[in-house]
Design a protein around this motif. Structure first.
Motif, PDB file in Angstrom:
ATOM      1  N   UNK A   1     -17.949  -9.068  -1.536  1.00  0.00           N
ATOM      2  CA  UNK A   1     -18.489  -8.252  -0.449  1.00  0.00           C
ATOM      3  C   UNK A   1     -17.716  -8.450   0.856  1.00  0.00           C
ATOM      4  N   UNK A   2     -16.937  -9.519   0.971  1.00  0.00           N
ATOM      5  CA  UNK A   2     -16.129  -9.754   2.159  1.00  0.00           C
ATOM      6  C   UNK A   2     -14.689  -9.295   1.995  1.00  0.00           C
ATOM      7  N   UNK A   3     -14.325  -8.883   0.812  1.00  0.00           N
ATOM      8  CA  UNK A   3     -12.994  -8.330   0.594  1.00  0.00           C
ATOM      9  C   UNK A   3     -12.913  -6.945   1.220  1.00  0.00           C
ATOM     10  N   UNK A   4     -11.711  -6.574   1.565  1.00  0.00           N
ATOM     11  CA  UNK A   4     -11.463  -5.214   2.013  1.00  0.00           C
ATOM     12  C   UNK A   4     -10.976  -4.434   0.802  1.00  0.00           C
ATOM     13  N   UNK A   5     -11.565  -3.279   0.575  1.00  0.00           N
ATOM     14  CA  UNK A   5     -11.074  -2.430  -0.498  1.00  0.00           C
ATOM     15  C   UNK A   5      -9.900  -1.617   0.060  1.00  0.00           C
ATOM     16  N   UNK A   6      -8.752  -1.733  -0.583  1.00  0.00           N
ATOM     17  CA  UNK A   6      -7.557  -1.005  -0.196  1.00  0.00           C
ATOM     18  C   UNK A   6      -7.368   0.132  -1.186  1.00  0.00           C
ATOM     19  N   UNK A   7      -7.523   1.364  -0.689  1.00  0.00           N
ATOM     20  CA  UNK A   7      -7.403   2.556  -1.523  1.00  0.00           C
ATOM     21  C   UNK A   7      -6.108   3.260  -1.132  1.00  0.00           C
ATOM     22  N   UNK A   8      -5.190   3.396  -2.090  1.00  0.00           N
ATOM     23  CA  UNK A   8      -3.920   4.052  -1.794  1.00  0.00           C
ATOM     24  C   UNK A   8      -3.916   5.465  -2.374  1.00  0.00           C
ATOM     25  N   UNK A   9      -3.329   6.382  -1.599  1.00  0.00           N
ATOM     26  CA  UNK A   9      -3.222   7.774  -2.041  1.00  0.00           C
ATOM     27  C   UNK A   9      -1.792   8.292  -1.954  1.00  0.00           C
ATOM     28  N   UNK A  10      -0.856   7.434  -1.563  1.00  0.00           N
ATOM     29  CA  UNK A  10       0.530   7.869  -1.436  1.00  0.00           C
ATOM     30  C   UNK A  10       0.900   8.093   0.010  1.00  0.00           C
ATOM     31  N   UNK A  11       1.584   9.182   0.292  1.00  0.00           N
ATOM     32  CA  UNK A  11       2.025   9.474   1.650  1.00  0.00           C
ATOM     33  C   UNK A  11       3.320   8.755   1.980  1.00  0.00           C
TER      34      UNK A  11
END
Length: 167
Positions: free
Chosen positions: A7-17
């Motif tokens: 719950x303290x982790x950051x979710x890193x969502x990549x989409x490109x760019x």
């Protein structure tokens, strides 16, 4: 930091760019990597280890090719994550539009901190560039901001509804 609770982790969502691209000399433009280069950069240059974030690769596209289905996948990843803090890397052409689309998909009281970021130059292969700075700014914003949807760019934090955007 080691052994960080989910719950303290950051979710890193990549989409490109562009932030997650390379310069293709044959096409005279940037092209998204097949797989994200961001985790390697974070480990080597930012001392942010894999136990500090949860990686979700939604897609690897130029932002002009991002669809509502792609943003729905980002939304689902956020909803299904144990984390309440998220960074979405995204191309700059439609960054504000995608942030507004995501805002409309989430319930008003979602309780999540969601920070979009991108870059004008690729993270890897260009020096100096804005990509590492923008990514670092997004991590700080994700850790400190109150729930909402934001855009971290050039050391500033924007709301998706800001009319001036990055200009």
């Amino acid at each position: 930091m080691s052994n960080i609770n989910d719950e303290h982790k950051i979710q890193l969502i990549v989409t490109g760019g562009t932030i997650d691209s390379f310069y293709d000399t044959d096409q005279c433009t940037t092209v998204c990597h097949d797989e994200t280069a961001i985790p390697d950069f974070l480990a080597k240059f930012a001392n942010i280890t894999a136990d500090e974030y949860e990686l979700f690769e939604a897609c690897m596209k130029d932002s002009r090719e991002i669809s509502n289905e792609d943003i729905q996948e980002v939304s689902n990843a956020i909803i299904n994550s144990k984390s309440s803090r998220h960074i979405v890397t995204h191309g700059t052409f439609t960054l504000f539009e995608s942030a507004r689309t995501l805002m409309a998909m989430l319930p008003d009281n979602h309780g999540q901190v969601i920070v979009f970021t991108g870059a004008m130059w690729p993270l890897v292969g260009f020096s100096p560039n804005d990509a590492g700075f923008n990514l670092g700014s997004a991590f700080v914003a994700a850790r400190l901001a109150t729930p909402g949807v934001y855009i971290a760019f050039n050391g500033k934090l924007y709301l998706p509804t800001d009319q001036e955007g990055l200009h």
